[in-house]
Every structure is written in C-alpha cells, then in structure tokens.
Design an enzyme around this catalytic site. Structure first.
Site, PDB file in Angstrom:
ATOM      1  N   GLU A  68       2.183  -4.200   4.442  1.00 16.94           N
ATOM      2  CA  GLU A  68       1.200  -3.508   5.293  1.00 16.94           C
ATOM      3  C   GLU A  68       0.098  -4.464   5.742  1.00 16.94           C
ATOM      4  O   GLU A  68      -1.089  -4.124   5.723  1.00 16.94           O
ATOM      5  CB  GLU A  68       0.573  -2.323   4.536  1.00 16.94           C
ATOM      6  CG  GLU A  68       1.586  -1.367   3.921  1.00 16.94           C
ATOM      7  CD  GLU A  68       0.969  -0.138   3.273  1.00 16.94           C
ATOM      8  OE1 GLU A  68      -0.242   0.112   3.479  1.00 16.94           O
ATOM      9  OE2 GLU A  68       1.687   0.580   2.561  1.00 16.94           O
ATOM     10  N   GLU A 101       1.183   2.990  -4.954  1.00 19.71           N
ATOM     11  CA  GLU A 101      -0.203   3.035  -5.456  1.00 19.71           C
ATOM     12  C   GLU A 101      -0.371   3.800  -6.776  1.00 19.71           C
ATOM     13  O   GLU A 101      -1.272   4.613  -6.907  1.00 19.71           O
ATOM     14  CB  GLU A 101      -1.107   3.609  -4.356  1.00 19.71           C
ATOM     15  CG  GLU A 101      -0.971   2.846  -3.043  1.00 19.71           C
ATOM     16  CD  GLU A 101      -1.843   3.380  -1.903  1.00 19.71           C
ATOM     17  OE1 GLU A 101      -2.408   4.479  -2.044  1.00 19.71           O
ATOM     18  OE2 GLU A 101      -1.970   2.679  -0.877  1.00 19.71           O
TER      19      GLU A 101
HETATM   20  C1  HXH Z   1      -2.126   2.362   2.532  1.00 17.13           C
HETATM   21  N1  HXH Z   1      -3.125   2.676   1.554  1.00 17.13           N
HETATM   22  C2  HXH Z   1      -0.916   3.290   2.465  1.00 17.13           C
HETATM   23  O1  HXH Z   1       0.111   2.714   1.672  1.00 17.13           O
HETATM   24  C3  HXH Z   1      -0.328   3.608   3.838  1.00 17.13           C
HETATM   25  O2  HXH Z   1       0.692   4.571   3.676  1.00 17.13           O
HETATM   26  C4  HXH Z   1      -1.382   4.135   4.759  1.00 17.13           C
HETATM   27  O3  HXH Z   1      -0.823   4.451   6.036  1.00 17.13           O
HETATM   28  C5  HXH Z   1      -2.469   3.152   4.890  1.00 17.13           C
HETATM   29  C6  HXH Z   1      -2.745   2.323   3.864  1.00 17.13           C
HETATM   30  C7  HXH Z   1      -4.203   1.733   1.393  1.00 17.13           C
HETATM   31  C8  HXH Z   1      -5.463   2.356   0.830  1.00 17.13           C
HETATM   32  C9  HXH Z   1      -5.515   2.741  -0.484  1.00 17.13           C
HETATM   33  C10 HXH Z   1      -6.673   3.339  -1.005  1.00 17.13           C
HETATM   34  C11 HXH Z   1      -7.767   3.534  -0.206  1.00 17.13           C
HETATM   35  C12 HXH Z   1      -7.697   3.142   1.103  1.00 17.13           C
HETATM   36  C13 HXH Z   1      -6.560   2.571   1.613  1.00 17.13           C
HETATM   37  O4  HXH Z   1      -8.877   4.101  -0.781  1.00 17.13           O
HETATM   38  C14 HXH Z   1     -10.094   3.975  -0.174  1.00 17.13           C
HETATM   39  C15 HXH Z   1     -10.720   5.099   0.286  1.00 17.13           C
HETATM   40  C16 HXH Z   1     -11.948   5.004   0.916  1.00 17.13           C
HETATM   41  C17 HXH Z   1     -12.530   3.758   1.062  1.00 17.13           C
HETATM   42  C18 HXH Z   1     -11.891   2.634   0.611  1.00 17.13           C
HETATM   43  C19 HXH Z   1     -10.675   2.739  -0.017  1.00 17.13           C
END
Ligand code: HXH
Length: 334
Positions: free
Chosen positions: A239, A132
């Site tokens: 994922e 990310e």
């Molecule tokens: C993934 N991120 C990760 O790679 C993994 O390690 C984790 O266990 C779960 C998901 C996805 C993600 C990225 C940004 C994000 C949310 C999920 O940011 C937000 C925060 C709040 C609301 C919406 C998006």
C-alpha cells in the site's frame, strides 16, 4: 512525449501495482493500463462490501475490478479477508442480540473466506488474509479487536487455514502498517513465527508502506526488510504512498504541494526504490495505494479539509519528479 512504463522498467525486479476503486478504474484507466501490472481493490473486496448482511454476498463492484485486471492482462491481489475495520457489525452479533460466541464467529469467518477467496480462485493470485492484527503501542502484542476478544489469538491461524482451504494455490499474506517501527516490527515478526509454529499456511508479509517525508528513515525500512526476509517468506509492499506532511502537520491551506515537498518526496522515493531493488529476490511486488494524486485516500485523512499528493503521478496523470527518480533507480532515463 512518451513516458516510460513502471511495469516495464521494473519487469526483472518485481511487479508494480496500484490500488483502484470502482471510480478510478474508469477515471484512470489509461494511466493504469500504461503503467501498472497488478491491481488491488481499495475497498471492494473487504467484508463490508462483499457480505453486507449474513449470507448476502455482493460482488458486482469487486467483479468490475477483477474483470478490468483480467481484461488487460494484469495480476490481482486480494485485499482483505479478515480485519477489525470495514467489517459489518452482524459478524460479531448473536442472532438474538448480544455478542456472538467463538464457534459462530469461526463459522462465519470460514463461510466468508470460502465465498470470497473461492469466487476469485484463479483470478486473485494472492490474498491479504489478516490485516492489522498487531497492536501499535505499548506492551500489548495483538490488537484488542472483536475477533481477538471473542475467538482468541488463534483466529489468525484459522483465517490462514480457511483461506488455504478456499484457494490452495493462492499466496497468503499477513499485512500491516507502521511495519518499520522497530517495536511494532518485532511484534509482527513474533506473530509470523508463531503462525509458522502453529502450522498456518502463510507465504508472505505485506509491508503496507504508508510513509511520509520524514519517517520512517531509509535505515529503518532496510532493517525491517532484512528482519522480515530472515523469516524465509516473501515480501510484498502492499500500500505504498508518501504523504507530503509530517505526522504532526495539521495545515489545511495548501492548494498544491510546495517545490520543497516534491523534491523531498522524489528523493525519498528514489532511495526507497533503490533499496527495494537491492532486495528484489525477496520483494516480489510493490503496489501503490492509488494510481495518481487526483484520488487518494489521504485527501481529507487523517486531517479533514486537507489535500495530499502522495503518489508518482499528478492530478492530471502526468509523471512527477518522483516518477523520474524512481525510474532512474532501474538504470534507465525517464
Ligand atoms: C490501510 N490502513 C488499510 O489496509 C487499507 O485497506 C485502507 O484502504 C487504507 C489504509 C492503514 C491505517 C491504519 C490505521 C490507521 C490509519 C490508517 O489509524 C489511524 C487513524 C487515525 C489517525 C491515524 C491513524
């Protein structure tokens, strides 16, 4: 009634994996053994868990998952070495307080990667090296994280070099979400091209695949796969899950998914797997971010007090309609 095994059904196409954690590896053990051929640790291999304090490495939980995979002849994907989240604050702090400098950060990054990727050498066949790093919105290319601010954009190149040094046999991935959004997709492509120009040892792109009933469109997923494939790297879907809520749906009252949700979810999963099978030469692995709907990171996230049902197996580990439709894409009846 016997249920088909996803691992067997897609044997000639790609690996089928699931994310597990120290609890689900027990509570879903039978389902995992029956259905999946690859595991990813949901949290246990992240920096916050593997190096909570400088030089203090804790591998008990990660080992439990690695041992389960090895014990049942399953592959193991490493997740994740360098990230702006779930990384302890000490990484970024100078010994006397204040921000650590570039040299300190790179030394810590190298030590961390060497310890973690080194420990699982020969067990984790691939790693999500950087997670990310690309900015979601606007003109900005790379996310303004502490890694980026204090090292510079080449922190990403260094991470790949250190990972290759720690495990020369591991396949190394850049992994990101919203990866089918055209603007973000193009930033990811720019990053991968730049990494290759810099000589970084990168072998694949991780498309996280956190989708919902409305987006992305199948056409957008196809376009993203096409563009990523043109880079000459392999693709892992790392994922995958499908929230039953639209992005702006904030309802918290549902005790179970509606029939319409499950039907739409099944239809979308079927379309996705039909698409993945078209690109089986480049997509080598499809991992779900969970084993079954009784545990998913999407319970309570991003809306507190809300349940979700994003996977192919229900809360009792029984196959959902989505499972049957996915199996059908391989030309067999569930
Ligand atoms: C993934 N991120 C990760 O790679 C993994 O390690 C984790 O266990 C779960 C998901 C996805 C993600 C990225 C940004 C994000 C949310 C999920 O940011 C937000 C925060 C709040 C609301 C919406 C998006």
């Amino acid at each position: 009634m016997s249920v088909r095994s996803l691992r067997e059904v897609f044997k000639g196409d790609f690996d089928i994996g699931a994310a597990v954690n120290i609890w689900t590896v027990d509570s879903a053990a039978e389902l995992i053994k029956a259905q999946y051929g690859s595991l990813t640790a949901e949290n246990e291999m992240k920096p916050v868990n593997t190096q909570p304090a400088e030089g203090v490495f804790t591998f008990e939980k990660a080992d439990k998952i690695a041992d389960f995979a090895a014990g049942h002849g399953m592959k193991l994907r490493g997740h994740t070495l360098v990230w702006h989240n779930q990384t302890p604050d000490w990484f970024f702090e100078a010994p006397g307080g204040g921000p650590a400098d570039r040299e300190t950060l790179l030394r810590r990054m190298r030590d961390h990667i060497r310890a973690v990727a080194g420990r699982y050498r020969g067990r984790a066949y691939c790693w999500d090296v950087v997670n990310e790093a690309v900015a979601d919105e606007g003109e900005q290319w790379l996310r303004p994280s502490k890694w980026h601010e204090r090292v510079g954009p080449d922190y990403i190149v260094r991470a790949f070099e250190y990972a290759h040094e720690a495990d020369p046999d591991a396949l190394l991935f850049y992994n990101d979400y919203n990866e089918c959004n055209p603007a973000k997709r193009d930033k990811i492509i720019r990053l991968v091209k730049w990494l290759k120009e810099q000589g970084a040892p990168i072998h694949g792109i991780g498309m996280q695949g956190h989708y919902n009933l409305e987006s992305p469109s199948i056409a957008e997923v196809r376009e993203a796969i096409e563009r990523y494939a043109e880079l000459g790297l392999i693709i892992h879907v790392t994922e995958l899950d499908m929230s039953v809520y639209a992005w702006d749906d904030r309802r918290t009252d549902l005790k179970e998914p509606t029939a319409e949700m499950l039907e739409r979810q099944a239809e979308r999963y079927e379309q996705l797997f039909a698409l993945y099978r078209e690109y089986r030469d480049v997509i080598r692995s499809v991992t779900f971010w969970g084993a079954a709907d009784d545990y998913t990171w999407l319970h309570n996230f991003p809306v507190r007090g809300r349940r979700n049902w994003p996977l192919l197996f229900d809360e009792n580990h029984r196959p959902k309609e989505a499972f049957r439709r996915v199996v059908r894409t391989a030309g067999v009846e569930a």
